[in-house]
Design a protein around this motif. Structure first.
Motif, PDB file in Angstrom:
ATOM      1  N   THR A 252       0.801  -1.228   0.000  1.00 31.68           N
ATOM      2  CA  THR A 252       0.000   0.000   0.000  1.00 31.68           C
ATOM      3  C   THR A 252       0.829   1.270   0.000  1.00 31.68           C
TER       4      THR A 252
ATOM      5  N   GLU B  94      -7.963   1.457   2.032  1.00 25.61           N
ATOM      6  CA  GLU B  94      -6.888   0.992   1.164  1.00 25.61           C
ATOM      7  C   GLU B  94      -6.276  -0.303   1.717  1.00 25.61           C
TER       8      GLU B  94
ATOM      9  N   GLN C 210      -7.090   5.525   4.254  1.00 28.12           N
ATOM     10  CA  GLN C 210      -6.011   4.543   4.376  1.00 28.12           C
ATOM     11  C   GLN C 210      -6.542   3.209   4.878  1.00 28.12           C
TER      12      GLN C 210
ATOM     13  N   ASP D 209      -8.743  -3.182   1.203  1.00 26.87           N
ATOM     14  CA  ASP D 209      -8.730  -3.635  -0.193  1.00 26.87           C
ATOM     15  C   ASP D 209      -7.468  -4.436  -0.496  1.00 26.87           C
TER      16      ASP D 209
END
Length: 494
Positions: free
Chosen positions: A280, A299, A296, A302
């Protein structure tokens, strides 16, 4: 005279090992009748799988001719076997003609070949069982049952993987063939990469990739980034994994690979955090503290969904013995496949009690020898991390060298590749002068130029050159990467 009327000296009655002479005859007859049958079984059927040694020699001679593009039938093979005493005992050249009479069709021939192979495995299993029974019965009081179990698992794994206990001698012709195949693989990749990519272009250029059967030592002082580099390589290999499925359902690795990561120092959770930071770009310390914003967090969530299926297996058992480590690696390969092993780190792996009692040097020697043997047995590269001795800190030039390896004799001797991770910024940061002084301004400028630079020094490479690989290092993400073109000429700035 019918084929079944011919004598076979190997048949010894009801106590004979599992075999089926008729299946061997039917298969060989089909092979002599239709040479194309070989291409459907040659990947797994070997001459040693035949119970009758004469049948094994016939199969080998036939295979050699077909692979050269020549015809192989009873008439041609008659010349090859004119002086074969074993064939004379069962009818001589006439036996080859009789094999044709018992030939099965090409479809049934593959099933007969599978039966021959299965019976060979059963015979090998009986031999292994007898060996294990003997070892358990004759074991001395000093022999631990755990060692016997590990020995049993090793032998059974070898049987499961190859259908035999040992590879034994390999002809020069076969060795040459393997060498040419490796060179062809490098040529087809157009980059001289004959092994598996490490994910770092500069390192691949020096090493030619990660090679099966190699023991690679990755050494450095604490906080230099050994674990970070090993994790980066493991993650890159797992992300690149692609495979094809063979007719028997087995998976054949085409690119990247399945990774087994033995983390004897860090927990699986800590390693996973590093991988998320790598993927990331969010600093690992922020993830650990929960110091992240909603975007974040999404993110990270995911990223977890995207990478959770990667073929990366982590064993974070502390104080693992070398015998247990090898047994777990074999089990992983049997169940899920295995293409790369990472051990973090060497000095935390324990040896057998008798070696431990002989001193630390002997203990480490047993571990390195076992890891090299494991690399050859499983035909995978083994990357083992190692600590450096404190004598590095006493020198003005703190770049590591081979003599800095702790218990260096055995490590250097057994390793195919020895690499050192070195970051000058680690030492420069400890020379930081007081802020606001002229010395601080000069130090700050110099530190900025080297802060994100790292070197991987190849101190030994059995099959290639030594030298230095320049890399970029992001401490927040604990990530190594290739330098960009601008980085090479201008340095790396914040």
């Amino acid at each position: 005279m019918a084929l079944h009327d011919l004598p076979h000296p190997e048949e010894t009655g009801t106590d004979a090992a599992p075999h089926n002479i008729e299946a061997e005859q039917a298969f060989l007859g089909a092979l002599l009748y239709d040479n194309e049958v070989l291409h459907r079984v040659s990947d797994w059927l070997r001459a040693e799988h035949f119970y009758d040694p004469v049948h094994g020699r016939i199969y080998q001679a036939t295979s050699d001719r077909i692979q050269r593009g020549a015809l192989a039938d009873a008439i041609v093979l008659k010349t090859d076997f004119e002086r074969d005493g074993g064939l004379k005992e069962i009818g001589g050249a006439a036996y080859l003609a009789l094999l044709l009479e018992s030939a099965s069709d090409s479809v049934a021939a593959v099933e007969y070949a599978q039966l021959i192979y299965d019976l060979a495995l059963r015979r090998a299993l009986i031999r292994v069982s007898a060996e294990l029974s003997h070892e358990a019965t004759e074991a001395t009081p000093e022999t631990h049952a755990r060692n016997l179990i590990e020995s049993a698992e090793r032998k059974l794994f070898q049987l499961a993987e190859t259908g035999g206990n040992q590879r034994g001698f390999v002809s020069f012709k076969d060795a040459l063939s393997e060498s040419v195949e490796m060179a062809a693989a490098a040529y087809e990749r157009e980059g001289g990469l004959s092994g598996m990519s490490s994910g770092l272009r500069a390192m691949d250029e020096k090493l030619g990739g990660l090679h099966p059967s190699d023991l690679i030592i990755l050494a450095g002082r604490p906080s230099m980034g050994k674990t970070a580099l090993a994790t980066n390589i493991a993650f890159a290999v797992a992300r690149a994994y692609q495979y094809s499925t063979l007719p028997d359902g087995a998976k054949k690795t085409e690119q990247g690979g399945v990774v087994g990561f033995f983390s004897l120092e860090m927990s699986a959770e800590q390693l996973a955090t590093r991988l998320i930071a790598d993927y990331t770009g969010i600093p690992g310390y922020q993830i650990r503290r929960g110091d992240i914003d909603p975007a974040q967090y999404e993110e990270i969530r995911d990223a977890v969904l995207e990478i959770q299926g990667l073929p990366l297996y982590i064993d974070d058992t502390g104080g693992l013995s070398i015998g247990a480590l090898c047994a777990r690696a074999r089990r992983l390969k049997r169940l899920h496949g295995l293409d790369v092993i990472v051990v973090d780190y060497l000095q935390l792996v324990t040896a057998s009690e008798n070696k431990a009692s002989q001193g630390r040097v002997q203990e480490v020697s047993e571990v390195t020898q076992a890891l090299k043997a494991l690399a050859k047995e499983l035909s995978v590269p083994v990357i083992a991390l190692s600590q450096l001795s404190r004598q590095v800190e006493q020198r003005e030039d703190k770049k590591p060298q081979l003599s800095d390896l702790r218990e260096s004799g055995s490590i250097e001797q057994d390793a195919d590749v020895v690499m050192f991770v070195y970051r000058e910024s680690y030492y420069k940061e400890r020379e930081k002068p007081k802020e606001g002084t002229p010395e601080y301004l000069a130090w700050e400028e110099e530190f900025r130029q080297i802060e994100r630079r790292a070197e991987v020094i190849i101190g030994k490479q059995r099959h290639g050159p030594i030298g230095t690989v320049d890399l970029a290092f992001d401490a927040a993400r604990t990530k190594f990467s290739d330098l960009t073109r601008d980085d090479r000429y201008e340095g790396i700035a914040h």
